[in-house]
Design a protein around this motif. Structure first.
Motif, PDB file in Angstrom:
ATOM      1  N   ASP A  46       0.868  -1.166   0.000  1.00  0.00           N
ATOM      2  CA  ASP A  46       0.000   0.000   0.000  1.00  0.00           C
ATOM      3  C   ASP A  46       0.910   1.222   0.000  1.00  0.00           C
ATOM      4  O   ASP A  46       1.651   1.465   0.962  1.00  0.00           O
ATOM      5  CB  ASP A  46      -0.906   0.001   1.245  1.00  0.00           C
ATOM      6  N   GLN A  51       0.387   4.366   0.274  1.00  0.00           N
ATOM      7  CA  GLN A  51       0.147   5.372   1.324  1.00  0.00           C
ATOM      8  C   GLN A  51       0.729   4.900   2.657  1.00  0.00           C
ATOM      9  O   GLN A  51       1.313   5.684   3.395  1.00  0.00           O
ATOM     10  CB  GLN A  51      -1.352   5.642   1.440  1.00  0.00           C
ATOM     11  N   GLN A  52       0.557   3.628   2.969  1.00  0.00           N
ATOM     12  CA  GLN A  52       1.159   3.089   4.188  1.00  0.00           C
ATOM     13  C   GLN A  52       2.679   3.180   4.117  1.00  0.00           C
ATOM     14  O   GLN A  52       3.342   3.535   5.097  1.00  0.00           O
ATOM     15  CB  GLN A  52       0.721   1.637   4.403  1.00  0.00           C
ATOM     16  N   ALA A  93       4.503   5.324   2.373  1.00  0.00           N
ATOM     17  CA  ALA A  93       4.925   6.721   2.512  1.00  0.00           C
ATOM     18  C   ALA A  93       4.891   7.156   3.974  1.00  0.00           C
ATOM     19  O   ALA A  93       5.802   7.849   4.459  1.00  0.00           O
ATOM     20  CB  ALA A  93       4.027   7.623   1.665  1.00  0.00           C
ATOM     21  N   ALA A  94       3.836   6.755   4.691  1.00  0.00           N
ATOM     22  CA  ALA A  94       3.738   7.095   6.117  1.00  0.00           C
ATOM     23  C   ALA A  94       4.873   6.449   6.903  1.00  0.00           C
ATOM     24  O   ALA A  94       5.489   7.088   7.777  1.00  0.00           O
ATOM     25  CB  ALA A  94       2.382   6.649   6.662  1.00  0.00           C
ATOM     26  N   GLY A 135      -6.900   9.967   8.496  1.00  0.00           N
ATOM     27  CA  GLY A 135      -7.402   9.364   7.268  1.00  0.00           C
ATOM     28  C   GLY A 135      -8.672   8.590   7.554  1.00  0.00           C
ATOM     29  O   GLY A 135      -9.135   8.513   8.698  1.00  0.00           O
ATOM     30  N   THR A 156      -7.728   2.173   7.201  1.00  0.00           N
ATOM     31  CA  THR A 156      -6.673   2.321   6.200  1.00  0.00           C
ATOM     32  C   THR A 156      -5.285   1.951   6.715  1.00  0.00           C
ATOM     33  O   THR A 156      -4.320   1.980   5.947  1.00  0.00           O
ATOM     34  CB  THR A 156      -6.640   3.766   5.656  1.00  0.00           C
ATOM     35  N   LYS A 199      -3.861   3.198   9.873  1.00  0.00           N
ATOM     36  CA  LYS A 199      -3.218   4.237  10.697  1.00  0.00           C
ATOM     37  C   LYS A 199      -2.661   3.648  11.991  1.00  0.00           C
ATOM     38  O   LYS A 199      -1.526   3.921  12.376  1.00  0.00           O
ATOM     39  CB  LYS A 199      -4.227   5.358  11.025  1.00  0.00           C
ATOM     40  N   ARG A 242      -1.180  12.415   6.224  1.00  0.00           N
ATOM     41  CA  ARG A 242      -2.437  11.825   5.750  1.00  0.00           C
ATOM     42  C   ARG A 242      -2.202  10.403   5.242  1.00  0.00           C
ATOM     43  O   ARG A 242      -1.299  10.157   4.449  1.00  0.00           O
ATOM     44  CB  ARG A 242      -3.047  12.680   4.637  1.00  0.00           C
ATOM     45  N   LEU A 243      -3.033   9.483   5.725  1.00  0.00           N
ATOM     46  CA  LEU A 243      -2.978   8.099   5.262  1.00  0.00           C
ATOM     47  C   LEU A 243      -4.398   7.723   4.847  1.00  0.00           C
ATOM     48  O   LEU A 243      -5.235   7.397   5.672  1.00  0.00           O
ATOM     49  CB  LEU A 243      -2.478   7.167   6.379  1.00  0.00           C
ATOM     50  N   ASP A 244      -4.652   7.801   3.563  1.00  0.00           N
ATOM     51  CA  ASP A 244      -6.033   7.639   3.103  1.00  0.00           C
ATOM     52  C   ASP A 244      -6.055   7.012   1.718  1.00  0.00           C
ATOM     53  O   ASP A 244      -6.244   7.690   0.709  1.00  0.00           O
ATOM     54  CB  ASP A 244      -6.736   9.001   3.083  1.00  0.00           C
ATOM     55  N   SER A 245      -5.855   5.708   1.677  1.00  0.00           N
ATOM     56  CA  SER A 245      -5.799   5.007   0.396  1.00  0.00           C
ATOM     57  C   SER A 245      -7.185   4.731  -0.176  1.00  0.00           C
ATOM     58  O   SER A 245      -7.311   4.289  -1.315  1.00  0.00           O
ATOM     59  CB  SER A 245      -5.062   3.671   0.567  1.00  0.00           C
TER      60      SER A 245
END
Length: 447
Positions: free
Chosen positions: A59, A61-62, A64-65, A104, A108, A110, A241-244
């Protein structure tokens, strides 16, 4: 079933966090995917390993976080907010790194990325707590501090005393890193003062939330008083922001069997009675009422056996109970039946809030649930129109507060907006709680 006298079971388990202070020890959060391992250099390396092993799907977004949190984990190496002398308190050699506010949509990942980060931070002075538990602990510390003050003499006015600063200092002595799950502000009474003092004492905060900072306490009563807190939060925490758009709790996973029943199903009460009896047969106890001690008062549940409680919605959410009661239930029981859940209309906002808090507590402690409800989970919360009596009460309250009716019409306490938003998280969590993976993880019989 093995029968024993009721007296042999009078000793009640006490949630360690509530008995001795939620922050008195590191909170362990068991997870099949985030268990710490010394073989990994940080959370990102751990994440890459789980991807390779097929335990997680990639994922972006995960990732990147976690790349951001991985760097923060390195920045925290050697950091301490301890001050050995008065001089060092005012001339600190190292500024604390900024924390992160991770927000997010529900499900997702978080909490997973925060826990993975937390597991790899190399300091003993770190605490990971659910926000409800943290605020309960703060209130308990304030009460204890006030009780320790000298009694004022008869006829003399008591001096104004603000316990927030000493409580914040006490917490900062226990932790230089605080990780909060489900960060939400329901009251502005002392949020600003508490967190400002924590930040000034060098505490680094990482938190998860479904809302961006600017939407915290959105449409809340007298929100203008809350705005300064948002500025402080942004000063000390960067937003992430974590919002896939994917709710991983809802992905197809093997179910643990039938754990959700509609009230309209034939013989549903008899079916649930049989299911309870089958579970109770394995318990080293008899079916009986149970009394739990919560902060010096007694919470009685009408039907329980060992680590299983058979409750009604009315029993859990339609009387004055709250987070501390739900945390105690989570400590004592590993399985909770919740029967007769009604449609949650705007007329039942208070009950809906309690239900949301209840599920948060049960989920946090991996408690298994069996539900009986009037409608499917996605259809339980209904935004209807309040009746004439509620309109009258609303107008009286607005008049008392000096708020115009036009301005009051958008307040969250009257629209149910906050409950609808929070209930999305509740439905997501209840979906995961029906899976075999969750059910197995919640079995305490071998622990």
């Amino acid at each position: 079933m093995k029968h024993h006298s009721s007296q042999s079971h009078e000793t009640l388990f006490c949630l360690a966090g509530l008995a001795t202070g939620v922050l008195s020890q590191t909170v362990e959060v068991p997870s099949a995917t985030t268990s710490p391992s010394h073989s990994f250099g940080g959370p990102l390396e751990h994440y890459n390993s789980l991807i390779r092993d097929g335990q997680l799907r990639e994922d972006l977004q995960q990732r990147a976080a976690l790349e951001t949190l991985d760097q923060m984990q390195k920045d925290l190496r050697g950091y301490s907010n301890e001050h050995s002398t008065l001089f060092s308190k005012f001339f600190s050699k190292r500024k604390p790194p900024k924390g992160y506010y991770i927000y997010g949509d529900v499900g997702t990942g978080k909490t997973m990325v925060m826990d993975m980060f937390y597991d790899h931070v190399e300091t003993a002075k770190k605490k990971r707590v659910h926000f409800h538990g943290f605020m309960l602990d703060v209130h308990k510390r304030i009460h204890r501090l006030k009780q320790s003050l000298p009694k004022r003499k008869v006829g003399k006015m008591a001096k104004a005393y603000d316990p927030i600063a000493p409580v914040a200092e006490e917490i900062s002595e226990e932790a230089c890193l605080l990780c909060f799950d489900d960060f939400v502000i329901a009251s502005v009474s002392f949020a600003f003062s508490l967190f400002e003092n924590l930040f000034l004492n060098g505490v680094v905060v990482v938190a998860t939330s479904n809302r961006p900072p600017d939407d915290l306490y959105k449409n809340g009563l007298q929100r203008v008083n809350f705005v300064p807190f948002i500025a402080v939060l942004k000063e000390y925490c960067q937003t992430l922001r974590l919002d896939s758009g994917i709710d991983y709790r809802r992905r197809n996973r093997p179910a643990a069997g039938k754990l959700f029943y509609l009230s309209s199903e034939p013989d549903v009460d008899a079916t649930l009675d049989k299911l309870f009896d089958e579970m109770a047969f394995k318990q080293n106890d008899i079916t009986r009422p149970r009394s739990l001690k919560v902060h010096g008062r007694i919470l009685t549940l009408a039907k329980a056996c060992g680590t299983i409680a058979d409750c009604t919605f009315e029993e859990l959410c339609d009387r004055p109970v709250g987070a501390s009661d739900y945390l105690e239930i989570s400590a004592v029981f590993d399985t909770v039946f919740i029967r007769n859940i009604p449609l949650l209309t705007l007329n039942k906002k208070t009950q809906a809030r309690r239900f949301i808090t209840l599920i948060d507590a049960l989920y946090e402690h991996k408690v298994r649930v069996v539900l009986q409800a009037e409608a499917l989970l996605d259809e339980l919360f209904v935004r209807d129109h309040p009746d004439h009596h509620d309109h009258h009460d609303t107008h009286v309250l607005l008049d008392d507060l000096g708020i115009s009716r036009d301005a009051g019409s958008s307040l969250a306490i009257f629209t149910g907006e906050e409950e609808v938003f929070a209930f999305q998280r509740t439905v997501s969590r209840l979906t995961e709680m029906r899976t075999e993976e969750y059910w197995v993880a919640g079995d305490r019989s071998s622990k």
